[in-house]
Design an enzyme around this catalytic site. Structure first.
Site, PDB file in Angstrom:
ATOM      1  N   CYS A 160       0.802  -1.223   0.000  1.00 58.06           N
ATOM      2  CA  CYS A 160       0.000   0.000   0.000  1.00 58.06           C
ATOM      3  C   CYS A 160       0.836   1.275   0.000  1.00 58.06           C
ATOM      4  O   CYS A 160       0.288   2.379  -0.008  1.00 58.06           O
ATOM      5  CB  CYS A 160      -0.962  -0.013   1.186  1.00 58.06           C
ATOM      6  SG  CYS A 160      -1.958  -1.518   1.234  1.00 58.06           S
ATOM      7  N   HIS A 300      -2.376   8.108   6.287  1.00 62.68           N
ATOM      8  CA  HIS A 300      -2.693   6.780   5.764  1.00 62.68           C
ATOM      9  C   HIS A 300      -4.085   6.391   6.257  1.00 62.68           C
ATOM     10  O   HIS A 300      -4.897   5.905   5.481  1.00 62.68           O
ATOM     11  CB  HIS A 300      -1.635   5.776   6.221  1.00 62.68           C
ATOM     12  CG  HIS A 300      -1.797   4.417   5.651  1.00 62.68           C
ATOM     13  ND1 HIS A 300      -1.770   4.163   4.305  1.00 62.68           N
ATOM     14  CD2 HIS A 300      -2.014   3.213   6.247  1.00 62.68           C
ATOM     15  CE1 HIS A 300      -1.942   2.873   4.083  1.00 62.68           C
ATOM     16  NE2 HIS A 300      -2.096   2.272   5.247  1.00 62.68           N
ATOM     17  N   HIS A 337      -9.845   2.098   0.744  1.00 63.65           N
ATOM     18  CA  HIS A 337      -8.397   1.904   0.636  1.00 63.65           C
ATOM     19  C   HIS A 337      -8.057   1.341  -0.742  1.00 63.65           C
ATOM     20  O   HIS A 337      -8.346   0.182  -1.041  1.00 63.65           O
ATOM     21  CB  HIS A 337      -7.931   0.955   1.735  1.00 63.65           C
ATOM     22  CG  HIS A 337      -6.446   0.875   1.888  1.00 63.65           C
ATOM     23  ND1 HIS A 337      -5.556   1.461   0.999  1.00 63.65           N
ATOM     24  CD2 HIS A 337      -5.673   0.271   2.831  1.00 63.65           C
ATOM     25  CE1 HIS A 337      -4.331   1.228   1.393  1.00 63.65           C
ATOM     26  NE2 HIS A 337      -4.366   0.502   2.498  1.00 63.65           N
TER      27      HIS A 337
END
Length: 409
Positions: A160, A300, A337
């Site tokens: 990620c 994040h 996400h």
């Protein structure tokens, strides 16, 4: 070292099919999280995601050609086209333009489709387009071919943190003089039954809510997991002098970047958040930017209990008392996400926040958590003069990437 600036921004997200429309949706607090429509997920423990809807690849390519390409390639192409704008590649020296775009899983749809073909119809029926569609670097290769650019071209894979690392690498290509302009970012077409099953098995996903838009609650005391999503983000980076000579619009300057690894666990964040703190310090040290200049952090902020608390701790450790003077928001509360594309989309948000002087909110924030005690721009966008913005990204395997953007005076 040459200065690097952001002169184009493109994206495809669950909120909207362009970055321009996504930006307006984020400022409105509009979520792209909903029940999965691309396959029947009713038997899964979780059946919500951030899907890209009403995406028409025939706007990019002849339909016959578009049907051959995996979803993640098409998203990258759409985002790159938007970043380049109406003029496209005209006016650029094509041997001085490169591409660095990464992905976590690449052509996952094509991979499992061809696996079904082998099982049901035999190996002779596998498409010759299978491997060129599946590989993670297929998006960069296809972009180079369609645009005719022959500069540095490769993919980055770091879970990620992929999108952030790709942008950092592309900026370094320009700084060392190997290109004048780079298309950089991440792309992901990962909403697939097998990927959903894997994350359900890991028990990291947010529980379903009604409506689904309430499921992702970064930094809220009731947060219980992330929402998987798909899409792409691409920045057009240029050498500052080159951009000025071309008369390019400059959204922000890419000041620096930091990278680290937790070296702790493949899935869980390191509790003391030392790796996350290190990447932010490195980003500021690489550019000589004092921490007091940072006004905004696009976190994040995935909405996991451990991850959000660890990131908050890292911000406090790095910025000290200034942590309470800056704003922190998680646009994942609206996009979900996007895995390998997340860092790129959120880097685009930082550049737009600097350019437009407004911060997107963290939606669904209702219940303060004592462990998460910063200003998370709750629920409503905020007008702010942003001087310097940080974009944080962390991924499975402990990968961390931080990008630092600033206003060009």
């Amino acid at each position: 070292m040459r200065r690097v600036v952001v002169t184009g921004i493109g994206g495809v997200t669950p909120v909207a099919n362009t970055m321009a429309e996504t930006w307006h949706g984020l400022l409105e607090g509009r979520s792209g999280v909903d029940y999965i429509k691309s396959f029947d997920a009713s038997d899964f423990p979780v059946s919500i995601a951030g899907e890209v809807e009403d995406f028409d690849p025939s706007d990019l390519l002849p339909l016959k050609e578009a049907k051959r390409l995996d979803r993640f390639i098409l998203f990258a192409l759409a985002a790159a086209r938007e970043a380049l704008g109406e003029q496209g590649i005209d006016g650029y020296a094509r041997d001085r333009v490169g591409v660095v775009i990464g992905s976590c899983v690449g052509g996952i749809h094509e991979m499992f489709h061809q696996a079904d073909v082998v099982r049901e119809r035999g190996h002779e029926r596998v498409s010759p387009w299978f491997l060129p569609n599946m590989l993670v670097d297929s998006a960069t290769g296809y972009l180079a071919i369609t645009l005719g650019v022959t500069g540095p071209n490769y993919a980055v894979v770091s879970a990620c943190a992929t999108g952030s690392h790709a942008i950092a690498d592309a900026a370094n290509v320009i700084r060392r003089g190997d290109a004048d302009a780079m298309l950089a970012g991440g792309t992901e077409g990962c909403v697939h039954p097998v990927i959903l099953a894997g994350f359900c098995a890991m028990r990291g996903l947010a529980a379903e809510t009604e409506p689904p838009a309430l499921a992702c609650r970064p930094f809220d005391a009731t947060r219980d997991g992330f929402v998987m999503a798909e899409g792409a983000g691409v920045l057009l980076l240029e050498d500052y002098e080159y951009a000025k000579a071309r008369g390019s619009t400059i959204y922000a300057e890419m000041l620096g970047a930091g990278s680290s690894n937790d070296a702790y666990h493949m899935a869980a964040p390191e509790p003391d958040a030392n790796g996350v703190a290190m990447m932010m310090r490195l980003a500021m040290e690489s550019s000589g930017v004092a921490r007091e200049r940072v006004n905004y952090i696009n976190a994040h902020g995935t909405s996991t209990p451990l991850g959000d608390a660890a990131e908050t701790k890292a911000i406090r450790d790095v910025f000290g008392t200034h942590a309470y003077d800056l704003a922190v928001s998680s646009t994942k509360s609206m996009t979900g996400h996007l895995f390998g594309a997340a860092g790129a989309v959120e880097a685009a948000v930082c550049a737009l926040a600097i350019h437009h002087r407004v911060l997107p909110p963290t939606i669904n924030y209702q219940n303060p958590d004592p462990e998460c005690d910063l200003d998370y721009v709750p629920n409503i966008a905020r007008s702010v003069e942003v001087d310097v913005a940080l974009s944080n990204a962390m991924g499975l395997g402990g990968h961390n990437g931080c990008l630092l953007f600033g206003r060009v005076g």
